[in-house]
Every structure is written in C-alpha cells, then in structure tokens.
Design a protein around this motif. Sequence first.
Motif, short mmCIF file in Angstrom:
data_model
loop_
_atom_site.label_atom_id
_atom_site.label_comp_id
_atom_site.label_asym_id
_atom_site.label_seq_id
_atom_site.Cartn_x
_atom_site.Cartn_y
_atom_site.Cartn_z
N GLY A 89 0.81 -1.21 0.00
CA GLY A 89 0.00 0.00 0.00
C GLY A 89 0.84 1.26 0.00
O GLY A 89 0.53 2.24 -0.69
N SER A 90 1.94 1.24 0.75
CA SER A 90 2.82 2.41 0.83
C SER A 90 3.51 2.69 -0.50
O SER A 90 3.79 3.85 -0.83
N ALA A 91 3.80 1.63 -1.28
CA ALA A 91 4.42 1.82 -2.59
C ALA A 91 3.48 2.55 -3.54
O ALA A 91 3.91 3.27 -4.43
N ILE A 92 2.17 2.38 -3.32
CA ILE A 92 1.17 3.03 -4.16
C ILE A 92 0.91 4.45 -3.68
O ILE A 92 0.69 5.37 -4.47
N GLY A 93 0.94 4.65 -2.38
CA GLY A 93 0.73 5.97 -1.80
C GLY A 93 0.91 5.88 -0.30
O GLY A 93 0.39 4.96 0.33
N HIS A 94 1.64 6.83 0.29
CA HIS A 94 1.92 6.74 1.72
C HIS A 94 0.65 6.82 2.56
O HIS A 94 0.54 6.18 3.60
N ASN A 95 -0.33 7.60 2.08
CA ASN A 95 -1.58 7.66 2.84
C ASN A 95 -2.30 6.33 2.83
O ASN A 95 -2.92 5.92 3.81
N LEU A 96 -2.21 5.60 1.70
CA LEU A 96 -2.83 4.28 1.63
C LEU A 96 -2.11 3.30 2.56
O LEU A 96 -2.75 2.50 3.24
N GLY A 97 -0.78 3.37 2.59
CA GLY A 97 -0.04 2.51 3.51
C GLY A 97 -0.44 2.74 4.95
O GLY A 97 -0.60 1.80 5.73
N LEU A 98 -0.66 4.02 5.29
CA LEU A 98 -1.08 4.35 6.65
C LEU A 98 -2.46 3.78 6.95
O LEU A 98 -2.70 3.23 8.02
N LEU A 99 -3.38 3.89 6.00
CA LEU A 99 -4.73 3.38 6.21
C LEU A 99 -4.74 1.87 6.37
O LEU A 99 -5.43 1.32 7.23
N VAL A 100 -3.98 1.17 5.53
CA VAL A 100 -3.90 -0.29 5.63
C VAL A 100 -3.33 -0.68 6.99
O VAL A 100 -3.86 -1.58 7.67
N ALA A 101 -2.24 -0.03 7.38
CA ALA A 101 -1.60 -0.36 8.66
C ALA A 101 -2.53 -0.09 9.83
O ALA A 101 -2.62 -0.88 10.78
#
Length: 242
Positions: free
Chosen positions: A121-133
């Motif tokens: 998710g973070s590779a696609i967008g840092h905000n997405l990585g945060l949401l997944v985590a």
Amino acid sequence: MTDLSQVLLFAMLPVMGVLIGTTLAETFRAPGWVIGATLHGAAGVAIALVSVDLMPRIVDQIAMTTLISAFLAGAVVSVIIERTLRIFRSTERQPKNLQAWMVYTAIAADLASDGALTGAGSAIGHNLGLLVAASQAIANIPGGFAAASNLRNRNVLRHHRWIAAVAMTIPAMASAALAYWLLADADQALRSTTLAFISGVLLLATIEDVVPQGDAPKPARWLSTASFAFGFSGLALLSAYV
C-alpha cells in the motif's frame, strides 16, 4: 524521513495492535463481549478500507477482468493464510507450553502478511499505507490479548511473554520493506492490480474469519452493530483527511 523509514514506521502499527492487546491481557481479564465488539469494529474498518479507499482507486485504472482475477487471487491467498494459521494453532497433542507458544507463532505469521500489505500500500501511496496499517492495528488488538492471556494461563514468565510480543516487530517490518521495494518502481497497472489483490485478501479474511470470531462471544446486537458502524465511519473519516 526517507520513504523506507516511513514504511517501516507504518509497519509498526499492526505490531502496536498486538502490544496493546498484550498490555490489556497483562492488566485485566476482559469479558468475551469486549473482544467480540472489538472484532466487529475491526471488520467495519477493513470493509471501509476496501469500499471507500481501495476500490475507487482501481475501477478506472485496469480492465474489469484483471480486477476480478486479482481479487479472486487475493481470496485464494486468504484461504491459504487461514489454513496455514490453523495448522499452527492445531496443537492439542503437544505440551501445553508449546501450544501457547504456537499461538504467538501464528500471530507472527499474520503480522508478516500485515507488513506485506502495508508495504504494498505504501508503494502506491503513503496515505494508503497508513490506512492499511491502521486497519490491521485495530484487528490485531484481540489477537494480542488472546496470545498473552494464553501464555499467562500456562504460567510462562512475564518477561518472556513481553520478549515474544516485541520480537514480532521483525516479521512485520521485514515483509513491509520487501513489498515496498518490489512495488516502489512498478507501473500504475501493476499497482492497481496489487490493490485488487489486497482487497481480496482483506475482504474475504474479514467476512470469513473476523466476523465469525466476533460473533463467537455473542456480544449484544446493538453493541456489535455500533462497533461495526463506528469502525466503518472512523476509517472513512480518516480516509477523507489523510
């Protein structure tokens, strides 16, 4: 802060969920309805992540056949993960202490998959990585509670229990770094396909695993419904402002 450092920081969130659950188990014995309500809240978070944030990023980026294929692949992987964790947990014929430690082994494997999803998710967008985590962190609180309670009931020394809990940062961070490295320079089509795959893993695991576990302690319907609704709403708000 470098991109990789930020990814590793995000990968710590699912681990924090386990540590929060461990802390609660070391502090008091929560009734079953509390665990059930928490799991329903975690289900609301996961479904909001898929419906509000992941799918809108995908539908206009790749062909529908590709989306469906990746989603089905994620569903298959969710089954494989569940079967693998079931093998770890099927320890009735083993010594009691080993049974308890195998629960931690199962959670460590689960954290490795959480880390991989966070890194992707973070590779696609840092905000997405945060949401997944963040969504995985909430879901891991009951698991950490169960594992620590199990070890405590087996009379495993307290400092050994905490060492085991903290050591689970390793698989989460390693898998997050690997997934981020593999996808950081990928093209948009591959990234969108990865999102569809993540959606399959999250949605199927939530419906088939998290919700039934949340129903098992039989929390009051109003409480489980409220927990689910607040979990969904909270993640939707976070998605809007992150």
